[in-house]
Design an enzyme around this catalytic site. Structure first.
Site, short mmCIF file in Angstrom:
data_model
loop_
_atom_site.label_atom_id
_atom_site.label_comp_id
_atom_site.label_asym_id
_atom_site.label_seq_id
_atom_site.Cartn_x
_atom_site.Cartn_y
_atom_site.Cartn_z
N GLU A 206 0.79 -1.18 -0.11
CA GLU A 206 -0.12 0.01 -0.04
C GLU A 206 1.04 1.26 0.27
O GLU A 206 0.64 2.06 0.76
CB GLU A 206 -0.97 -0.06 1.20
CG GLU A 206 -2.05 -1.07 1.05
CD GLU A 206 -3.18 -1.11 1.98
OE1 GLU A 206 -3.22 -0.10 2.86
OE2 GLU A 206 -3.94 -1.81 1.89
N GLU A 347 -4.98 -8.63 -0.19
CA GLU A 347 -5.81 -8.42 0.91
C GLU A 347 -7.33 -8.21 0.55
O GLU A 347 -7.66 -7.07 -0.31
CB GLU A 347 -5.29 -6.83 1.73
CG GLU A 347 -3.79 -7.23 2.47
CD GLU A 347 -3.53 -6.00 3.11
OE1 GLU A 347 -4.57 -5.09 3.62
OE2 GLU A 347 -2.28 -5.55 3.24
#
Ligand code: AHR
Length: 560
Positions: A206, A347
């Site tokens: 991220e 995720e």
């Protein structure tokens, strides 16, 4: 797989309702309408990678410490500090891989702090998750020992946000180099002679957010530089995984594919899409656009206290992963028509409010039948897109978000989501069978203007359609066909006629996961409220299989 709307449903419902008024007939249910599934048993070409059934364990809350690692001196039965009950449970679902150490934690983690004698390891403050101080007792050796105990591949996520190229390059050398070198010698000095040969390396996590707030252009540069020094040693070819987009950030995918997917080095093996399912953001269609609807009533974010509105919202949010995969996949196709780069959903899962009284930074949530349905339909979608989706990691394995297992001291319970993974393990490395599904909609209503169903006032006009059923099918090495079906409707069963085209059917068996209420879940006092049962609601008539799917259920059929 396509789920066609039954356009005439509205009209037929009116006719039946009029008949009911005139002749006193019983109410109409989805069960009375026809749903049809064709499984093309002889047309399978693609493999459903077992890595779609992957998991994710971050240094977050009680996932690692407590959930997995209790230390060698713990009274809780363990092998070299790792809980035996957890290893046994995860082996049972054939866990294929485990992503570690984060998550946001990954871009704060310095691996050298987690090797060597435990008593001399420095501590680390977990700045993202609760600000707690960790003792670094669970590090590289302990994680790779866990993977060996599980029989799972390791997916190590490197630190790009606050680490250096040298640090990551040395980690790879430490873990994978068999010859003589400073890092390989350090590994030997710490008790491990042979390299672990870890294949999967994430280059940051991220990095558009907690991993450094980078623009896609900036990250693409970082990826190329860091990735160049993540080397393959010996015969072990490494798979380099680039930080991918969040949800529908198509620009990120465009830039990464354009700037960093090809060339001499580094090659990108996977682009890591993250997408969570929650009730915070309700997106809906207005014309051709998705809009975020903040105008409806606030929905409960509780994991266990919710009604049908929240059930529906979660199903709709979860189904959206299909659209995201299609759209990101279309961008990837332009740069990579051979589908060399996998879309990894690194995720995914549900994200609710934490359980009352627990640390908000620990993301500890309960897990109900609703979570099981989200898992079932997401895995069906990943299976159906296996040509591009080659890995997925549900967040997270123990005690965090949509967990497989919850622990309390020495006690542990299996969640409804765990049971879905156990039922679906038959798809791992099997051949995807193309399916065609026609089914009724759970929701098929005019939306927009005043009183837009089901969330209240809306600003645009459109049609709100949510298919009631969701399916995938595969054939395993021994020739057995497995069909997994979710009935999203919370109160109506559904009849499904299955045609197994190209198969000679001799025997069918099934299992089902359902419960009396949509909020049912397992607790430490009642650990078996939601668990799979034998399923017998089907009839085989000359190659056609007539199935009745209970409301709010996940079913797996085995056809021989
Ligand atoms: O899974 C919890 C967090 O969600 C991860 O650390 C991060 O990558 C994501 O935002």
């Amino acid at each position: 797989m396509a789920c066609n709307d039954f356009m005439k449903r509205g009209k037929s419902v009116i006719v039946v309702l009029l008949a009911a008024i005139l002749f006193g007939a019983v109410s109409v249910s989805a069960a009375e309408e026809s749903n049809k599934l064709v499984v093309n048993a002889d047309l399978g070409k693609l493999t459903i990678s077992r890595h779609i059934y992957g998991h994710f364990a971050e240094h977050l809350g009680r996932c690692i410490y407590d959930g997995i690692w209790v230390g060698e001196d713990s009274p809780i039965p363990n092998t070299r500090g790792i809980r035996n009950d957890i290893v046994e449970a995860l082996r049972e679902i054939k866990i294929p891989n485990l992503r570690w150490p984060g998550g946001c934690f990954a871009d704060t983690y310095h691996w050298k702090d987690g090797i060597g004698p435990k008593e001399s390891r420095p501590t680390i403050v977990n700045v993202h998750w609760g600000g707690v101080t960790e003792n670094n007792h669970f590090g590289t050796h302990e994680f790779l020992d866990l993977c060996e105990q599980l029989g799972a591949e390791a997916v190590i996520c490197g630190n790009v946000g606050s680490g250096s190229v040298q640090e990551l390059a040395q980690w790879v050398e430490y873990v994978n180099f068999d010859g003589k070198s400073p890092m390989a010698d350090l590994r030997r000095a710490n008790g491990r002679e042979k390299p672990w040969n870890v294949k999967f390396w994430g280059i940051g996590n991220e990095n558009w957010g907690c991993g450094g707030q980078m623009t896609p252009e900036h990250y693409a540069e970082e990826y190329r530089q860091f990735g160049t020094f993540v080397r393959s040693y010996g015969d072990n070819r490494v798979f380099k995984i680039a930080c991918g987009p969040s949800g529908d950030n198509y620009e990120w995918t465009e830039v990464l594919m354009r700037e960093a997917s090809g060339g001499w080095r580094p090659m990108m093996s996977g682009l890591d899409l993250h997408y969570y399912t929650n009730t915070r953001r309700l997106s809906r269609t207005r014309g051709n656009f998705r809009i975020i609807d903040r105008s409806g009533p606030r929905l409960s974010r509780s994991a266990t206290e919710f009604g049908e509105e929240e059930w529906l919202a979660m199903m709709q949010q979860a189904l959206r992963i299909d659209e995201l995969i299609i759209n990101h996949g279309a961008i990837m196709d332009r740069y990579d028509p051979e589908k060399r780069v996998g879309l990894y959903v690194g995720e995914w899962g549900t994200w609710h409010s934490v359980e009352p009284g627990t640390n908000p930074g620990f993301l500890y949530q309960q897990n109900t039948l609703r979570d099981a349905l989200v898992a079932g339909l997401s895995l069906n979608i990943f299976n159906n897109h296996c040509e591009r989706v080659r890995m997925a990691n549900i967040a997270q394995t123990i005690n965090v978000l949509q967990a497989m297992v919850l622990t309390e001291g020495e006690k542990m319970i299996l969640t409804p989501t765990y049971h879905v993974f156990e039922m679906y393990k038959v798809h791992q490395d099997a051949t995807l069978l193309p399916t065609n599904l026609q089914c009724v909609n759970y929701i098929d209503e005019e939306s927009g203007g005043e009183g837009m169903p089901p969330f209240g006032r809306g600003r645009g006009r459109g049609r709100e359609r949510t298919p009631a059923l969701n399916v995938s099918a595969s054939k395993d090495e021994s020739g057995k066909i497995h069909i997994t079906i979710c009935n999203l409707h919370p109160s109506e069963s559904a009849k499904l006629d299955c045609e197994l085209r190209g198969a000679k059917v001799e025997k069918v068996s099934g299992r089902v996961l359902t419960a009396s209420s949509i909020t049912d879940h397992n607790t430490f006092d009642k650990p078996d409220v939601v668990k799979p049962d034998a399923f017998k609601e089907f009839e085989l008539n000359g190659g056609m299989l007539a199935v009745t799917l209970p409301a709010k259920s996940v079913v797996v059929l085995e056809v021989e």
